[in-house]
Design a protein around this motif. Sequence first.
Motif, PDB file in Angstrom:
ATOM      1  N   GLU A 167       0.853  -1.191   0.000  1.00 36.34           N
ATOM      2  CA  GLU A 167       0.000   0.000   0.000  1.00 36.34           C
ATOM      3  C   GLU A 167       0.885   1.235   0.000  1.00 36.34           C
ATOM      4  N   GLY A 168       0.357   2.312  -0.576  1.00 37.52           N
ATOM      5  CA  GLY A 168       1.132   3.541  -0.586  1.00 37.52           C
ATOM      6  C   GLY A 168       0.337   4.723  -1.085  1.00 37.52           C
ATOM      7  N   VAL A 169       1.070   5.796  -1.341  1.00 36.37           N
ATOM      8  CA  VAL A 169       0.487   7.031  -1.849  1.00 36.37           C
ATOM      9  C   VAL A 169       1.357   7.527  -2.995  1.00 36.37           C
ATOM     10  N   ASP A 170       0.726   8.021  -4.043  1.00 37.02           N
ATOM     11  CA  ASP A 170       1.434   8.588  -5.186  1.00 37.02           C
ATOM     12  C   ASP A 170       1.124  10.068  -5.292  1.00 37.02           C
ATOM     13  N   PHE A 171       2.160  10.818  -5.642  1.00 34.99           N
ATOM     14  CA  PHE A 171       2.056  12.248  -5.915  1.00 34.99           C
ATOM     15  C   PHE A 171       2.427  12.437  -7.375  1.00 34.99           C
ATOM     16  N   CYS A 172       1.559  13.116  -8.140  1.00 37.02           N
ATOM     17  CA  CYS A 172       1.734  13.220  -9.589  1.00 37.02           C
ATOM     18  C   CYS A 172       1.771  14.680 -10.016  1.00 37.02           C
ATOM     19  N   THR A 173       2.512  14.934 -11.081  1.00 34.98           N
ATOM     20  CA  THR A 173       2.407  16.213 -11.779  1.00 34.98           C
ATOM     21  C   THR A 173       1.845  15.922 -13.161  1.00 34.98           C
ATOM     22  N   VAL A 174       0.997  16.823 -13.634  1.00 34.49           N
ATOM     23  CA  VAL A 174       0.328  16.648 -14.915  1.00 34.49           C
ATOM     24  C   VAL A 174       0.837  17.711 -15.881  1.00 34.49           C
ATOM     25  N   ALA A 175       1.216  17.277 -17.069  1.00 31.29           N
ATOM     26  CA  ALA A 175       1.712  18.172 -18.115  1.00 31.29           C
ATOM     27  C   ALA A 175       0.553  18.975 -18.714  1.00 31.29           C
ATOM     28  N   PRO A 176       0.876  20.051 -19.419  1.00 34.87           N
ATOM     29  CA  PRO A 176      -0.180  20.864 -20.038  1.00 34.87           C
ATOM     30  C   PRO A 176      -1.107  20.100 -20.973  1.00 34.87           C
ATOM     31  N   ASP A 177      -0.643  18.982 -21.550  1.00 32.35           N
ATOM     32  CA  ASP A 177      -1.507  18.223 -22.463  1.00 32.35           C
ATOM     33  C   ASP A 177      -2.404  17.231 -21.726  1.00 32.35           C
ATOM     34  N   GLY A 178      -2.361  17.209 -20.391  1.00 38.50           N
ATOM     35  CA  GLY A 178      -3.231  16.332 -19.618  1.00 38.50           C
ATOM     36  C   GLY A 178      -2.640  14.975 -19.318  1.00 38.50           C
ATOM     37  N   ARG A 179      -1.394  14.737 -19.738  1.00 35.84           N
ATOM     38  CA  ARG A 179      -0.737  13.465 -19.441  1.00 35.84           C
ATOM     39  C   ARG A 179       0.196  13.623 -18.247  1.00 35.84           C
ATOM     40  N   LEU A 180       0.545  12.497 -17.651  1.00 36.31           N
ATOM     41  CA  LEU A 180       1.427  12.514 -16.491  1.00 36.31           C
ATOM     42  C   LEU A 180       2.844  12.924 -16.885  1.00 36.31           C
ATOM     43  N   ALA A 181       3.417  13.828 -16.095  1.00 33.52           N
ATOM     44  CA  ALA A 181       4.817  14.213 -16.260  1.00 33.52           C
ATOM     45  C   ALA A 181       5.685  13.480 -15.248  1.00 33.52           C
ATOM     46  N   SER A 182       5.138  13.262 -14.046  1.00 39.54           N
ATOM     47  CA  SER A 182       5.897  12.537 -13.033  1.00 39.54           C
ATOM     48  C   SER A 182       4.954  11.910 -12.023  1.00 39.54           C
ATOM     49  N   VAL A 183       5.425  10.802 -11.467  1.00 41.22           N
ATOM     50  CA  VAL A 183       4.763  10.151 -10.349  1.00 41.22           C
ATOM     51  C   VAL A 183       5.859   9.797  -9.348  1.00 41.22           C
ATOM     52  N   VAL A 184       5.663  10.247  -8.114  1.00 45.34           N
ATOM     53  CA  VAL A 184       6.566   9.893  -7.026  1.00 45.34           C
ATOM     54  C   VAL A 184       5.729   9.149  -5.996  1.00 45.34           C
ATOM     55  N   GLY A 185       6.127   7.906  -5.732  1.00 42.07           N
ATOM     56  CA  GLY A 185       5.373   7.058  -4.822  1.00 42.07           C
ATOM     57  C   GLY A 185       6.076   6.859  -3.498  1.00 42.07           C
ATOM     58  N   PHE A 186       5.273   6.720  -2.456  1.00 36.56           N
ATOM     59  CA  PHE A 186       5.761   6.380  -1.127  1.00 36.56           C
ATOM     60  C   PHE A 186       5.036   5.121  -0.692  1.00 36.56           C
ATOM     61  N   ILE A 187       5.761   4.181  -0.110  1.00 33.49           N
ATOM     62  CA  ILE A 187       5.182   2.909   0.280  1.00 33.49           C
ATOM     63  C   ILE A 187       4.922   2.913   1.775  1.00 33.49           C
ATOM     64  N   ASP A 188       3.663   2.638   2.138  1.00 30.47           N
ATOM     65  CA  ASP A 188       3.248   2.612   3.541  1.00 30.47           C
ATOM     66  C   ASP A 188       3.225   1.205   4.126  1.00 30.47           C
ATOM     67  N   LYS A 189       3.032   0.211   3.272  1.00 30.04           N
ATOM     68  CA  LYS A 189       2.959  -1.186   3.717  1.00 30.04           C
ATOM     69  C   LYS A 189       3.651  -2.029   2.654  1.00 30.04           C
ATOM     70  N   MET A 190       4.575  -2.894   3.108  1.00 24.21           N
ATOM     71  CA  MET A 190       5.294  -3.762   2.186  1.00 24.21           C
ATOM     72  C   MET A 190       5.579  -5.080   2.890  1.00 24.21           C
ATOM     73  N   PRO A 191       5.536  -6.197   2.161  1.00 28.60           N
ATOM     74  CA  PRO A 191       5.834  -7.474   2.813  1.00 28.60           C
ATOM     75  C   PRO A 191       7.284  -7.534   3.289  1.00 28.60           C
ATOM     76  N   GLY A 192       7.496  -8.322   4.321  1.00 24.27           N
ATOM     77  CA  GLY A 192       8.850  -8.562   4.822  1.00 24.27           C
ATOM     78  C   GLY A 192       9.306  -7.450   5.660  1.00 24.27           C
TER      79      GLY A 192
END
Length: 136
Positions: A111-136
């Motif tokens: 589980e986690g959260v993603d932070f995105c920036t959107v380019a002027p054409d409506g497409r994703l320019a960046s996604v930075v994810g943080f993980i809140d829950k991971m196995p192990g």
Amino acid sequence: MSHPTATPDAVVEAYVATWNETDPARRRAGLAAAWTETGIYRDPVMAGDGPAGIDAMLAGVQAKFPGFVLKRTSKVDAHGGSLGGPSGSPAGLYLRFTWSLGPADGPSVVEGVDFCTVAPDGRLASVVGFIDKMPG
């Protein structure tokens, strides 16, 4: 290519769909529609640059976790711009949402959260994810 009718929810839905598409040709087509050519993805364990790099990253996740699906688990928060405004430009639009990854009919494993920036054409320019829950 502009997506004047895109909404923050639609941008995130297109992104999530690429995570879940197992057919390589359809996934690459989805990535081209959802991401800019210079889009970047970063999280604590993975990185991808451009649609080809992101495609390789997603194929790796699918190979490691066969049958798992990514699900959005929150509303999409947006600020800084608009999609489909008078100019059609979402310049400066930022998105945030939480997600889970796990078997389609089972509990989440990651589980986690993603932070995105959107380019002027409506497409994703960046996604930075943080993980809140991971196995192990």
